[in-house]
Design an enzyme around this catalytic site. Structure first.
Site, short mmCIF file in Angstrom:
data_model
loop_
_atom_site.label_atom_id
_atom_site.label_comp_id
_atom_site.label_asym_id
_atom_site.label_seq_id
_atom_site.Cartn_x
_atom_site.Cartn_y
_atom_site.Cartn_z
N GLU B 209 8.68 -13.13 6.34
CA GLU B 209 8.78 -11.99 7.26
C GLU B 209 8.27 -12.43 8.62
OE1 GLU B 209 6.38 -9.12 5.11
OE2 GLU B 209 4.57 -9.70 6.14
N HIS B 246 1.85 -5.01 7.30
CA HIS B 246 0.99 -6.16 7.05
C HIS B 246 0.30 -6.62 8.33
CE1 HIS B 246 3.64 -7.51 3.43
NE2 HIS B 246 2.80 -6.55 3.10
#
Lengths: 381, 289, 381, 289
Positions: B209, B246
């Site tokens: 990611e 995150h």
């Protein structure tokens, strides 16, 4: 959490770093009073965004009248999307030289990056690109902390003129202490100014604290400026949701950060534009799903909502329950694309199918996330 | 074989008496994982789902010869828990806890590094070697034993892709989430190295990611790998300067865009799927060859 | 450098460790005034030696009259060779339980040894021998410092009763901070007392600071009690000489600590008794040799001096020069055995041979250190 | 062969412009030691006895490929000097400086340990491999090349015993003082391990003194050594609780007496000489066999 310049400077001063004389003003009248005291001054907009100067957020004023005029311009002005509500009024410095000292988290090397430059004022990426011989960088291992030889290496490698060695040596040490003591992600003095009188002084100050560590720094946590955060994001944070507002028209709800991003990406691949990132996390309750719906519905651009759930810990029946609650309690009025997979998928789908018999709201049940994205983009047109 | 955990893994659960610890202990046990002890200071003598509780990891290891640990303690105590496990002789630590201060994570990183201990996480869903052992909070029923390794920075996205593979009849050797924080115990390369050596693994799926340069570095390593790697990168539409859930998923100073990661992977011959479904299809195609 | 109990307690208190109420007295009158204020009290002789209590240096007093009587006994008393000049007067504690917490340098494991016992009052070696189940020991690695899990392990392994966990946990942490902050070689609370009111309090305090680190702790360096050090050793220290007084009659001067000990040992093997250890170090000047002579000559037990030099950096001619100076400027009156080997040995021996022609002092030149020791023992008989 | 230093050793002198640094640089150079650089912050560009001076060890290593360092800086700066040398890639450090705070020495110990660097000292006379290299402050003329290794906690006593050996015609492979402080970088075992492996060394002389348990531990190691070891222990007459010059030479809590050390060594077959002369004689006798 980012601190304003005036807050960071206060902390620097408490830790032995020299700062210019300055006072915070929240109104034109306060600016006027302070400039009357200081004579010449600098008005610095307190907005949590880089490049304030270039964006016109910093003004030199040489008289009270000029101060009043510029303060009127600044208050209420929007700088890169941030509204000016506070101005930090500082004495003008007689600048002989600008330098740079900063520390930041070094993800790649699992340490603290120390960066020193013998020139400053512009941003550090620019210095690195244009004057590689004037900048030095080092990773500090958290096991051992910062040692004197590393400071010396930074000074020599940045070609720091000898006459500033002693002062800058001390400032590097103190700024590192700030980085560690307050558990910062980043702290920076740019520019670190040498005045014509030979004083070395922090003309600007950045200090970003790790949000996860704020529980150990209660006094800093209280400094958080909520006016600087998007209102919806603020509400979401209080509810325990990860929400980031974007400028598209397809609302997204998913569980897991990666899953939420992937959902946004799918929408984009299908030619649509996501209105937000919203992660309800693992094991979300029905209540949380309802809250997520309510936040997205406050974004008036949203034309369709795509709910994409892969149930691991999260149970699809809980998600269905939350969704039904939301639809029962508020008027949604836009279509919802729903994909439920994983834990208790069957139960969830059944609940929705039952609910659809008694509501006028539009819920489109899909099998896969790829299909759901396609459908959502269609509906948003 | 599988990597990191298998049928010989005997685990301690740190924070077993907490809600999360207790809940997931039951799930791991029911999957067949050997959870041999729990640790909660002051709760020695208790049992949780039949698992004996000890005051310290040292006591637990002495009594049970545990060689792994799963950590569920709150963020404020997580670094201490990792240090305790390392000094008690635990060799594999899976830290589920999220929200750990990053300066604590730096210390954790170097502590395990100093002692040659494997740390997975923190802020991760754990690790599963299907039909052998599961340490974490994954939904174990979606996995199937097989020859594809999965390493991922994301939780749910991992489940989605593993689920897609399982549906296509493709099983997994080991699946693990390395965690979504900026400082983690094991990065892509640490795991790819192990998959490369693992006889049971024929192909690896890497799920990345935005944020950091871990995927770019992984690409450099993949260049010299003998096994095929298939990729997925989330966050093409993520704007710079905003954290996507995150702590690690943030594009900073122009670094860590999805574009740069996909490019780096493509350059070393990694096919990157545009959707989770496409990832599974590429894997299927590659395995057929 | 050892601190007195009252000094260590002050530092403990500054670092958050509870101590009993107490005041220092330097005279019977001061003791009287303090006990008048406190009512019941404990008089504790402030001497830098272990086992004061058993040696009669600590007295419980229940009235002012008793205090005066005991104070008179204590002042001027000698405890294990240490003269009592200061008495620390403390409130009496209502003791329910005694425990132990200590930190010391751990040579073998290259760290800090943490020692906790759920019983205390006697010395720690005795606890370890008699109650191994009540004592816990751990090495703290200086890289990482003391962590909470280690404190928990110490508490559990020492079978500390649960009701004291929280208090003792905090005290362990604070005492470790003292160990690190002041660069101690040893710090100890024995006994750590639980009073009948449930207070946990440091009834005694030991704190020995690393002499090499005193330059970083100027405030502590000032606390040094020179009256506690043998006068000759004190003078030697000021001159830069390592001198330890012993009770034999053969004075020893050598260069190097190992060499000095070996010289003492040789004397012992030949049936003699060394009067001292004296290391003039590497590269000693003539002046330093003279000072060494003058210190040894102040010890009236000395009947012969054995000077044993192996010249590396130290030059034998310098040693000879220093010796000649000493013999010219003061009356020695006892024989000197001299062994010169190594750098400039010839020159040194020649200088001495020349000097011997014009002096009445007795200098016996020998070839080896073994021969020298033999000769010195002979001459001392 | 020899151990630790030989003709390939290229050394930096840290603190070269100080009195001690300059004086001993000249002596080491005149013995033939390759001193390739000196370091004193702010003095780059200077020369000391023909040796170029740099601001940092990093600069010195980059310019000269030095692989060793001798440290003469004052005690307050010694730990920093060791850290600097390690991070600059130096693999052998000899720290002469005495009077270093013991908490600094603890850090030095773990820093070199972490990086697999050899630290000799601090507070030591250095190391000499006769006719090859000398890093330290020893009187090099008394040594002779040969097959006896000497490891010692004392300086002058080492010279005395080496001198006795040389007089008997017995040469030395490498002679080194490990230092008189309580916390030192290399202990007896570290050095004995190397002598055991060194082809040029046939016998080792171990010179110990009171304090600590280093000699007792060495005895355990010697039990498994193939080469003979001859010992000497100073301090039979030292009283407990009094430091005999060296910070490490102190009998504390009943530990570290000469008696206990001699006993431990005797038990593993080490003959311990009563006098320095006797040590040389025992060596001579053993080598004849």
């Amino acid at each position: 959490m980012k601190l304003h310049e005036y807050q960071a400077k206060q902390i620097f001063a408490q830790n032995g770093i020299k700062i210019p004389k300055g006072k915070l003003a929240k109104s034109v009248e306060e600016v006027e009073a302070i400039v009357r005291e200081f004579g010449k001054a600098v008005l610095k907009s307190q907005v949590l965004v880089g490049g304030r100067g270039k964006a016109g957020g910093i003004k030199l004023v040489n008289s009270v009248d000029e101060a009043v005029e510029k303060a009127k311009e600044l208050f209420g002005k929007e700088i890169k999307g941030h509204l000016v509500e506070k101005i930090y009024v500082e004495e003008q410095l007689d600048i002989d030289r600008e330098m740079y000292v900063g520390f930041t988290l070094d993800r790649a090397n699992k340490g603290i990056a120390a960066i020193v430059s013998s020139i400053g004022g512009m941003n550090i990426e620019e210095i690195a690109a244009k004057h590689p011989d004037k900048i030095a960088r080092k990773t500090i291992n958290p096991k051992w902390g910062l040692w004197d030889y590393q400071i010396r290496e930074l000074l020599y490698e940045s070609n720091m003129p000898k006459e500033y060695f002693k002062e800058v040596f001390g400032i590097i040490k103190k700024l590192y202490n700030v980085m560690i003591k307050y558990e910062a992600e980043l702290t920076e003095i740019n520019p670190l100014v040498v005045t014509k009188d030979g004083e070395v002084i922090a003309a600007d100050a950045r200090l970003n604290i790790d949000d996860n560590a704020l529980y150990r720094h209660k006094d800093l946590a209280e400094l958080k400026d909520y006016t600087e955060i998007d209102q919806l994001e603020r509400i979401a944070e209080q509810k325990g949701l990860n929400y980031v507002k974007l400028d598209g028209n397809i609302g997204v709800i998913a569980n897991g950060a990666g899953m939420s991003m992937a959902t946004m990406d799918l929408i984009y691949l299908e030619g649509g534009k996501p209105a937000n990132f919203l992660d309800i996390g693992g094991g979300a309750s029905a209540e949380l799903v309802k809250e997520a719906m309510s936040i997205i519905l406050q974004d008036k651009n949203v034309k369709v909502i795509f709910i994409n759930i892969f149930g691991g810990i999260t149970r699809c029946d809980q998600v269905a329950e939350g969704l039904i609650k939301a639809l029962s309690e508020m008027k949604v009025g836009i279509p919802i694309v729903l994909r439920l997979a994983g834990t208790n998928e069957e139960e969830g789908r059944k609940m929705i199918e039952e609910f659809l018999k008694q509501t006028k709201e539009e819920i489109v049940l899909v099998e896969t996330m790829e299909e759901g994205a396609k459908k959502a983009v269609e509906l948003a047109r | 074989m599988a990597i990191i955990i298998d049928e010989n893994t005997k685990a301690v659960v740190q924070g077993i008496t907490g809600y999360q610890g207790s809940f997931h202990t039951e799930r791991m046990l029911s999957y067949g994982t050997k959870i041999v002890a729990g640790v909660t200071p002051g709760k020695a003598g208790m049992e949780v789902h039949g698992v004996p509780v000890f005051n310290t990891v040292r006591d637990a290891v002495e009594e049970t010869n545990a060689n792994a640990s799963v950590i569920f303690v709150p963020a404020a105590f997580a670094a201490d828990a990792v240090f305790e496990a390392v000094d008690a002789g635990i060799k594999t630590i899976v830290c589920i806890t999220e929200g750990i201060p990053v300066h604590d994570e730096l210390k954790m990183y170097w502590k395990v590094k100093d002692s040659n201990v494997t740390l997975i996480g923190p802020n991760c869903p754990g690790i599963i070697s299907p039909n052998k052992s599961h340490l974490g909070i994954m939904p174990p029923q979606i996995f199937m034993e097989g020859n594809v390794g999965i390493v991922s920075r994301s939780g749910t996205l991992t489940y989605q892709i593993a689920y897609n593979l399982t549906k296509l009849g493709i099983g997994q050797s080991t699946v693990l989430g390395i965690g979504g924080d900026r400082i983690i115990g094991s990065d892509f390369i640490d795991i790819l190295e192990r998959f490369e050596k693992d006889k049971e693994t024929d192909l690896v799926v890497l799920i990345g990611e935005i944020g950091g340069t871990d995927e770019e570095k992984a690409a450099e390593f993949i260049k010299d790998m003998s096994k095929p790697v298939v990729g997925y990168i989330a966050g093409i539409t993520a704007p710079p300067g905003k954290r996507m859930g995150h702590a690690g998923a943030i594009i900073e100073g122009g670094m860590g865009t999805a574009e740069s990661k996909i490019k780096a992977l493509n350059e070393v011959g990694v096919e990157v799927g545009k959707t989770p479904m496409e990832v599974a299809e590429i894997v299927k195609k590659k395995l057929k060859r």
